[in-house]
Design a protein around this motif. Sequence first.
Motif, PDB file in Angstrom:
ATOM      1  N   TYR A  34     -32.191  -5.232  21.329  1.00 41.69           N
ATOM      2  CA  TYR A  34     -32.668  -6.090  20.376  1.00 41.69           C
ATOM      3  C   TYR A  34     -32.757  -7.507  20.722  1.00 41.69           C
ATOM      4  CZ  TYR A  34     -32.620  -1.999  17.288  1.00 41.69           C
ATOM      5  OH  TYR A  34     -32.838  -0.610  17.031  1.00 41.69           O
ATOM      6  N   VAL A  35     -31.697  -8.037  21.194  1.00 39.94           N
ATOM      7  CA  VAL A  35     -31.345  -9.413  21.192  1.00 39.94           C
ATOM      8  C   VAL A  35     -32.219 -10.017  22.291  1.00 39.94           C
ATOM      9  CG1 VAL A  35     -29.774 -11.139  22.085  1.00 39.94           C
ATOM     10  CG2 VAL A  35     -28.904  -9.600  20.431  1.00 39.94           C
ATOM     11  N   ILE A  36     -32.437  -9.306  23.749  1.00 38.50           N
ATOM     12  CA  ILE A  36     -33.276  -9.856  24.676  1.00 38.50           C
ATOM     13  C   ILE A  36     -34.613  -9.657  24.293  1.00 38.50           C
ATOM     14  CG2 ILE A  36     -33.351  -7.818  25.812  1.00 38.50           C
ATOM     15  CD1 ILE A  36     -32.656 -10.971  27.573  1.00 38.50           C
TER      16      ILE A  36
ATOM     17  N   ARG B  70     -32.793   2.093  10.753  1.00 39.40           N
ATOM     18  CA  ARG B  70     -33.965   2.986  11.561  1.00 39.40           C
ATOM     19  C   ARG B  70     -33.529   4.107  11.972  1.00 39.40           C
ATOM     20  NH1 ARG B  70     -36.654  -1.238   9.997  1.00 39.40           N
ATOM     21  NH2 ARG B  70     -38.300  -2.171  11.238  1.00 39.40           N
ATOM     22  N   ARG B  71     -32.277   4.580  12.360  1.00 37.83           N
ATOM     23  CA  ARG B  71     -31.816   5.982  12.412  1.00 37.83           C
ATOM     24  C   ARG B  71     -31.819   6.704  11.193  1.00 37.83           C
ATOM     25  NH1 ARG B  71     -26.656   4.218  16.522  1.00 37.83           N
ATOM     26  NH2 ARG B  71     -28.033   4.106  18.281  1.00 37.83           N
ATOM     27  N   GLU B  72     -31.634   6.033  10.244  1.00 37.25           N
ATOM     28  CA  GLU B  72     -31.690   6.913   8.631  1.00 37.25           C
ATOM     29  C   GLU B  72     -33.290   6.942   8.330  1.00 37.25           C
ATOM     30  OE1 GLU B  72     -30.539   6.381   4.028  1.00 37.25           O
ATOM     31  OE2 GLU B  72     -29.598   5.197   5.674  1.00 37.25           O
TER      32      GLU B  72
ATOM     33  N   ALA C 222     -37.695   2.867  18.337  1.00 40.19           N
ATOM     34  CA  ALA C 222     -37.591   3.422  19.655  1.00 40.19           C
ATOM     35  C   ALA C 222     -36.228   3.130  20.106  1.00 40.19           C
ATOM     36  CB  ALA C 222     -38.916   2.935  20.471  1.00 40.19           C
ATOM     37  N   ILE C 223     -35.774   1.920  19.826  1.00 40.51           N
ATOM     38  CA  ILE C 223     -34.527   1.768  20.716  1.00 40.51           C
ATOM     39  C   ILE C 223     -33.346   2.250  19.796  1.00 40.51           C
ATOM     40  CG2 ILE C 223     -33.092  -0.268  21.023  1.00 40.51           C
ATOM     41  CD1 ILE C 223     -35.563  -2.269  21.225  1.00 40.51           C
TER      42      ILE C 223
ATOM     43  N   MET D  75     -23.509  -1.480  20.549  1.00 42.08           N
ATOM     44  CA  MET D  75     -23.620  -2.787  21.303  1.00 42.08           C
ATOM     45  C   MET D  75     -24.888  -2.633  22.105  1.00 42.08           C
ATOM     46  SD  MET D  75     -22.320  -5.572  21.394  1.00 42.08           S
ATOM     47  CE  MET D  75     -20.956  -5.071  20.372  1.00 42.08           C
ATOM     48  N   ASP D  76     -25.049  -1.420  22.725  1.00 43.03           N
ATOM     49  CA  ASP D  76     -26.302  -1.215  23.569  1.00 43.03           C
ATOM     50  C   ASP D  76     -27.560  -1.620  22.882  1.00 43.03           C
ATOM     51  OD1 ASP D  76     -25.032  -0.863  26.057  1.00 43.03           O
ATOM     52  OD2 ASP D  76     -25.194   1.032  26.290  1.00 43.03           O
ATOM     53  N   THR D  77     -27.549  -0.970  21.661  1.00 44.38           N
ATOM     54  CA  THR D  77     -28.886  -1.062  20.798  1.00 44.38           C
ATOM     55  C   THR D  77     -28.989  -2.780  20.404  1.00 44.38           C
ATOM     56  OG1 THR D  77     -27.739  -0.513  18.847  1.00 44.38           O
ATOM     57  CG2 THR D  77     -28.895   1.204  20.054  1.00 44.38           C
TER      58      THR D  77
END
Length: 416
Positions: free
Chosen positions: A249-251, A218-220, A229-230, A243-245
Amino acid sequence: MTARIMDDAGRVLAAPQSYADEAQLHTALAHLRAHAPVSWVDVEGYRPFWAITRHADVMDIERQNDLFTNDPRPILVVADLDEKLRADREAGIGLSTLIHMDDPHHRDMRKIGADWFRPKAMRALKSRCDELAKVYVDQMVQRGPELDFSQEIAVNYPLYVILSLLGLPESDFPRMLKLTQELFGGDDTELQRGESSDAMIAVLLDFFAYFSALTASRRERPTEDLTSAIANATIDGQPLSDMDTASYYVIVASAGHDTTSAGIAGGLLELVRHPGELQRLKNDPGLMGTAVEEMIRCTTPVKEFMRTAHADTEVRGVPIAKGESVLLSYVSANRDEEVFSDPMRFDVGRDPNKHLSFGYGVHFCLGAALARMEMHSFFSELIPRINSIELAGEPELSATTFVGGIKHLPIRYSLT
């Protein structure tokens, strides 16, 4: 020093199997509310905690988010897993979702997804929820006259909604469902990947591997979905860590559908158990809003969150020392006799209904509006089409101390 208040009934809160036995659980929680609403629980395998079982006390603690913090112990897990997860977070390589965070970092991270769950976004999603609700009720007609409603319908409908919002390919939906069931079913012998803490770590690593690759994609090549968005969000001009991204997504991907599926399956069970309330709702569809709130209250898919005292304090006159943890029992708060008239009764017209199933305060559930809308759409489609419905076997609840509900709901029915 004041002696700690201890009551054996509090042990149910650290016993996953207790949540699979509604009668035992609610008997114990009613006892705690009446006799030991702030009770010290010390059970083998877990670090001790204070059990908070009254609605007012849960709300007071939620309000004081500077005094009672999410970090370092946001949920109840066995001590060895808790230590591993905490060490990983401190090293910057562990799961760190919104439920692990405190302000100001929590506030900044929450803003990233907030717009996707505001009223304007929900209105745009409404037609999709209605469309999918019809798809799944039509499937019930095709698969009838019997099925396991929980496994065949309730887990799939909200899964498709949230993963569509994220923009994940439909071919990956089964994988996400399996990982979510393993994540929240770590205490259930049917759902868990394995009994050891290492098995849970392996589940998290599988989540991270999947979403790390998705982040890079998604960054590419950004797209118009929540995943992009995340992946491309910044805080103070800096992109989120991998790790934050992945944690974000996990939550969203897991809690974003598992809690709703528990509410849908549990809500239908309440209607089957209370045919008079089902008929009342059929006769007056205008009650659907209050009916959904009552389903959410009675099922309480998120059983608890924990907080840790940042300073010496007290709750209901009971001293809580700095560093001690409190368990906020939403299941108990939602049946508090001081707040709910006849709290064990299922009432589709209950109003007011001040349940705490979505939490309270700064950590109020980000996806609450979506969950309500999904349930409203589904039951608005299903209920007018019911000719008859009954249990075709015994319902089964998952063993858990965190998120869960009905995992098997065999029903026999006739739909138009």
